[in-house]
Design an enzyme around this catalytic site. Sequence first.
Site, PDB file in Angstrom:
ATOM      1  CB  SER A 129      -0.064  28.013  -7.209  1.00 60.15           C
ATOM      2  OG  SER A 129       0.394  27.608  -5.946  1.00 60.15           O
TER       3      SER A 129
ATOM      4  CD  GLU B  73       9.473  10.274  -3.253  1.00 57.04           C
ATOM      5  OE1 GLU B  73      10.436  10.598  -3.983  1.00 57.04           O
ATOM      6  OE2 GLU B  73       8.417   9.800  -3.698  1.00 57.04           O
TER       7      GLU B  73
ATOM      8  CG  HIS C 219      -1.609   1.327   1.443  1.00 59.52           C
ATOM      9  ND1 HIS C 219      -2.603   1.791   0.615  1.00 59.52           N
ATOM     10  CD2 HIS C 219      -1.418   2.292   2.374  1.00 59.52           C
ATOM     11  CE1 HIS C 219      -2.991   2.992   1.042  1.00 59.52           C
ATOM     12  NE2 HIS C 219      -2.282   3.321   2.108  1.00 59.52           N
TER      13      HIS C 219
ATOM     14  CE1 TYR D 113       8.305  19.846   2.356  1.00 59.35           C
ATOM     15  CE2 TYR D 113      10.365  18.690   2.678  1.00 59.35           C
ATOM     16  CZ  TYR D 113       9.295  19.391   3.192  1.00 59.35           C
ATOM     17  OH  TYR D 113       9.216  19.618   4.532  1.00 59.35           O
TER      18      TYR D 113
ATOM     19  CE  LYS E  77       5.187  26.690  -2.014  1.00 52.92           C
ATOM     20  NZ  LYS E  77       4.996  26.625  -3.427  1.00 52.92           N
TER      21      LYS E  77
ATOM     22  CB  THR F 273       4.955  24.949   4.601  1.00 55.77           C
ATOM     23  OG1 THR F 273       6.247  24.350   4.472  1.00 55.77           O
ATOM     24  CG2 THR F 273       3.913  24.030   4.061  1.00 55.77           C
TER      25      THR F 273
ATOM     26  CD1 TRP G  43       6.328   3.409   3.921  1.00 53.54           C
ATOM     27  CD2 TRP G  43       7.551   4.299   2.285  1.00 53.54           C
ATOM     28  NE1 TRP G  43       6.703   4.661   4.314  1.00 53.54           N
ATOM     29  CE2 TRP G  43       7.456   5.238   3.331  1.00 53.54           C
ATOM     30  CE3 TRP G  43       8.275   4.649   1.145  1.00 53.54           C
ATOM     31  CZ2 TRP G  43       8.056   6.491   3.274  1.00 53.54           C
ATOM     32  CZ3 TRP G  43       8.876   5.908   1.103  1.00 53.54           C
ATOM     33  CH2 TRP G  43       8.759   6.809   2.155  1.00 53.54           C
TER      34      TRP G  43
ATOM     35  NE  ARG H   2       3.446   4.460  10.404  1.00 58.00           N
ATOM     36  CZ  ARG H   2       4.276   5.066   9.558  1.00 58.00           C
ATOM     37  NH1 ARG H   2       5.272   5.785  10.004  1.00 58.00           N
ATOM     38  NH2 ARG H   2       4.111   4.938   8.265  1.00 58.00           N
TER      39      ARG H   2
ATOM     40  CG  ASP I 238       6.848  16.636 -27.464  1.00 56.10           C
ATOM     41  OD1 ASP I 238       6.928  16.401 -26.248  1.00 56.10           O
ATOM     42  OD2 ASP I 238       6.397  15.812 -28.275  1.00 56.10           O
TER      43      ASP I 238
ATOM     44  CB  SER J  87      10.880   5.673 -14.696  1.00 51.19           C
ATOM     45  OG  SER J  87       9.776   6.503 -14.871  1.00 51.19           O
ATOM     46  CB  SER J  88      11.819   9.218 -10.911  1.00 50.83           C
ATOM     47  OG  SER J  88      10.794   8.363 -10.521  1.00 50.83           O
TER      48      SER J  88
ATOM     49  CG  HIS K  99      11.926  15.394  10.512  1.00 50.53           C
ATOM     50  ND1 HIS K  99      11.622  16.586   9.915  1.00 50.53           N
ATOM     51  CD2 HIS K  99      11.483  14.445   9.669  1.00 50.53           C
ATOM     52  CE1 HIS K  99      11.026  16.360   8.764  1.00 50.53           C
ATOM     53  NE2 HIS K  99      10.933  15.071   8.604  1.00 50.53           N
ATOM     54  CG  HIS K 100      11.714  10.841   8.488  1.00 52.77           C
ATOM     55  ND1 HIS K 100      10.423  10.560   8.139  1.00 52.77           N
ATOM     56  CD2 HIS K 100      12.054  11.940   7.775  1.00 52.77           C
ATOM     57  CE1 HIS K 100      10.019  11.444   7.249  1.00 52.77           C
ATOM     58  NE2 HIS K 100      10.975  12.290   7.006  1.00 52.77           N
TER      59      HIS K 100
ATOM     60  CG  HIS L  23      11.921  15.285   4.727  1.00 48.18           C
ATOM     61  ND1 HIS L  23      10.935  14.788   5.538  1.00 48.18           N
ATOM     62  CD2 HIS L  23      11.564  16.542   4.437  1.00 48.18           C
ATOM     63  CE1 HIS L  23      10.040  15.723   5.751  1.00 48.18           C
ATOM     64  NE2 HIS L  23      10.397  16.807   5.092  1.00 48.18           N
TER      65      HIS L  23
END
Lengths: 265, 207, 119, 638
Positions: free
Chosen positions: D279, D266, D88, D268, D342, D339, D152, D461, D117, D180-181, D313-314, D264
């Site tokens: 926006s 990631e 998941h 963002y 925004k 943040t 994950w 969790r 293009d 790919s990314s 912080h993780h 991290h």
Amino acid sequence: MFHIKNSRTRFGVMSQVARRLPLFLLLFLLLLAVGCETDNPQNTFAPSGDVADKLRDLYLIVMWPLIGIMVVVEGLLVLSLIIFRQKRGQAVPRQTHGNTRLEVAWTIAPALFLFVLAIPTITTLRDLATVPDGDVMEIEVTGRQFSWSFRYPNEEITTTNQLTIPINQTVNVTTTGVDVIHSFWVPKLAGKADAVPGRSNAMWFNATEPGTYSGQCAEFCGVGHWEMTFTVVAMTQSDFDNWLRDQQAGNPNSNTSDLTWHPEE
Amino acid sequence: MQHVTPAEHGMETSTGLDNRKLLMWLFLASECLFFGSLVATYLLYKGRSTTPPFPHDTTIAGVEYSGIYDIPFTSVSSFVLLMSSLTMVLALAALQRDNRRAAQVWILATALLGITFLAGQAFEFTEFYHEGLTVSSSVFGSTFFVLTGFHGTHVAVGVLILLSLFVMGLRGRLTSERSLNLELAGLYWHFVDVVWIVIFTFVYLIQ
Amino acid sequence: MLYERRARVDAQRDTNAPPEDTHLAMHGESHPGYLEYVKIAVILGAITAVEVGVYYVEAIEDLLIPILIALSTVKFALVALWFMHLKFDNRIFSWLFVGGIMLAASVFLVAWTTLDILL
Amino acid sequence: MASAIPEQRPVSIGEALRGLRHEAATYKGILSWIATVDHKRIGVMYGITAFIFFLIGGLEAMVIRIQLAQPNQSVVDPQQYNQIFTMHGTTMIFLVVMPMSAAFFNLMVPLMIGARDVAFPRLNAFSYWVFLLGALFLNFGWITGDIPDSGWFGYAPLSVQSLGHGMDFWMLGLQILGISSMAGGFNFIVTILNMRAPGMSLFRMPVFIWMTLVTSFLIILAMPVITIALFELGFDRFFAANFFNPENGGDPLLWQHLFWLFGHPEVYILILPAMGIVSEILPTFARKPLFGYPFVVFSGILIGFIGWGVWAHHMFTTGLGAPANAAFGVSTMIIAVPTGVKIFNWLGTLWGGSIHLATPLLFAVGMVAMFIIGGLSGVTHAVVPSDFQQQDTYYVVAHFHYVLFGGAIFGLFSGIYYWFSKFTGRMLSEGIGKVHFWLMLAGFNLTFFPHHMLGLLGMPRRIYSYPEGMGWDVYNMISTVGAFVIAASMLVFMFNFIRSIKRGRRASADPWDGRTLEWTIPSPPPPYNFATIPVVHARDEAWHRKYVEDDQGRIVRVPAGAEHDVESHEAAGAEGHHIHMPLPSIFPLIAAIGLPMIAFGLTYYQDTHGEWALPLIPAGVVVLLIGIFGWGLEPEAE
């Protein structure tokens, strides 16, 4: 080019908001209810130790202003939709591109708020990093798939899945893991200390009231992770001394329950 | 490996930079993080091995172990790779001056120097293996083979690109107007070289 | 056959005109000439020799690490500036490359500090 | 461009390839999609694939919620439960939000910057095929029974010790998806920097383009770090290396550092595209420019930078020590500032506008509203000691679902409702869309708000089940009910989508009175997008072409006759074939096929009867090289 309102969208914003309100109110009340349910065995809002107490207080110091901010900002958001909803035949609004002074203000304001938050964060962190002076009981905690063992190096005993401590006694646990990473956690007494193979990690706490506190592995560690629970039994000093004597004498009545996970179950 | 660029339609790009050259530099910036992670892993585990062989002369519990690195040998192969950067840049300079024969010679020389370096690495790996150093023998083995192997793979890819360009040249398709192909290959090649400069110092020389 | 003839013509042209001149005539960019590249390579080779040399001098053992880092940085810079043309090319490329290096260096410096190996 | 030397050989490979490519241009039906290099078609394929995986990931979530609805349930067994939550998380992050954002990059970037293009159309096709094949590879375990089961985040050493091939599929699958990314990241950076229409300076770019640029930079710089982490994990798994093996001096925390150094940024990568979409949408429907464009852009860039300084912080509970914990707590608080900026600027955009409450706006406002909650609960995590309690509990689950579902998914849906008409020529039904929105909003809050309470009540969790008497029963039940409401809202959306494609109201070129260049061309756009490349004179170029200030300073619409952009496109239809467009190519697909072949070989060759798999590795390399050489040699255009 402007939109003629679709008949299906005619219900007003007010009614839409009104329909959302009960939901939010309900959720908000549920949040408040958490504080009341003190009998829940892992409730972080019902601490029974000095460390957990500090953590709860710190959370509340942060939570209330944040809820305030949330209500104000969400309120402004909904309000802007109500006040500035397009009226029939309304002309194009003034094309404001921004307001530097306002924007600088709302950059600085959160920065100041967060600066203020950082102060209790850092002081609490420092408090937790220093073990209080005085008599400290050392415990070596080892997590393995899927049980906990607690070694009392000075008392020379080891127990499984149950940690027995005297109340009002500073306990310093040193955690490590043997196979994969686990995390030692007794919500009513303290936060978490990961048990990492090849490393050791330390954390102190105490229990202020006698009782049995439930703890649980908090780092996912495999198929038996969910069953990797344990208890901390806090008792008066005299009870503890008795228990200790029983343990050292190898008394079978001493209650070290075996909660190890058995795959065939 | 050409692509439709506005420049090819007679239009300038917004920045005036060639699309492919910009792509190559972005790729190299990204590669910095690849090699950065690997070198960082090596440095983190430096001196943590518990099983011999060790990289440098080590004394553990009164027992002396002689280091596995053969510095003179690696110095020579480092020098070979360094000089391949010279032949590479000479190839590009020659092609830009439309001196295609010289360019071909220098391209081939670069590829051969690259192959020499790879041969040296293969020899080194075999020697180390015989002395008992494998990917699984210690953290030194793991970090050393993966880091230098990852670099060696880059050199091998570079050799393949150079040989492809050489064949293009043989068929008359490598001209000064198309020198960008060679320039991009060169950027890649020099990058692989500077990475080795870092590896030679941090992995081999610093104890 | 055509290729050979072409190559002969090239070679002829090469001997007729000094490389630097041809280069300047053909390209507006100010890339250095062959001789400068060779000079850089000689410097690079010399630095490598010094690096290997200091490795064996026991007297300066304490200074070895800073010396080696300084020397390899010089080598790195020489290759990047001259061979990769960063000295002569658009600044954007330099920013991208230096950015990548600095990012990698700084995050890992911080990360390993937290693992108690540096401080 | 052609070589000065005449070709003497009878038929060169180049000529053969040229023939092949021209033939590819005549492909119809499915073949035309397989060989396509058109950014719009690739975007559609990205979007549809990502949505299918959204449904799969959603089904996995439903199993989790059903299993947890009541205490002591055993709908699945513990091992299956671990596999399902692992898939998941992996699916939602790598196969849904990232590719869905990539779909929007593909669809919108060339249209919004006035290009025909992307910079590298074939690289773009390659990105898609590699994504598709990597995603299928990652999910291959559902067929063989080897399903990833270590979460994950794949924490070592658990992920090293995991038996079977599940984690091999995970590790190699993510490796392929990373290629790919990154290919996409390079492509969009070059496209945005180099392919802008004349006059579109950086500070005239739409905010969505800015956020795409920042995201792409994060991708190309963060992906290498996880690639190396996975590489090391692969060596530990396949060749018994010692990277994460404490017995030989390895350190499990190395994995966590590398993973979160990627992980991290990631976060963002996942949220910035949605912020970009919102926006664009808020100004259109408030009929007013984005409030404080430079602040919004700079805060996006700042988030991209600071995002690199908060990863630990993780890891607050891993024992980094108080100084490091304090430093990372503070850096995490700092990132809340841009943040917050925004959010305030979005509010400023709505304030004083003339707000048209259409479905895209509802989703965009929903995104802002939910993101506020997620952002604020994030601040509580930055308060390190309080995170000692919340780490690895449902409180964290609540936080990141508010950010990633409430933020990213709501934002992406607002984009779907906004731009649907641009690519289909039809409108999504507003009425059904609103039902979808309110159901999804209600279901979402019902599902995830109780998770805050579960976390505070000490529910960790990733636990398969829980006993009675923990006080978790009611909240879990509410959450499960909410999950069904979300599922119902998805059925409504799918009904709306399919119905509107067939029977939706015809859309004009500019149904929302849009402000950016894509609204100046027909819906759906012609293959070449712009008959003549527009010249940009202002931010919100399309709006400025429609409105001017009159003598009294009032803003009035330019008379219809003066608006000629759409008409010029009609006229261009006839001369459209004069525009040189990249030819289709099958080589990106061929090159992409090589990657899963190598991955299958690596996965199986060490098995007891795995000899058959060994040849797949060199064969995959050969296929990859054939693809690359074919690609390099074929002519790029007519």
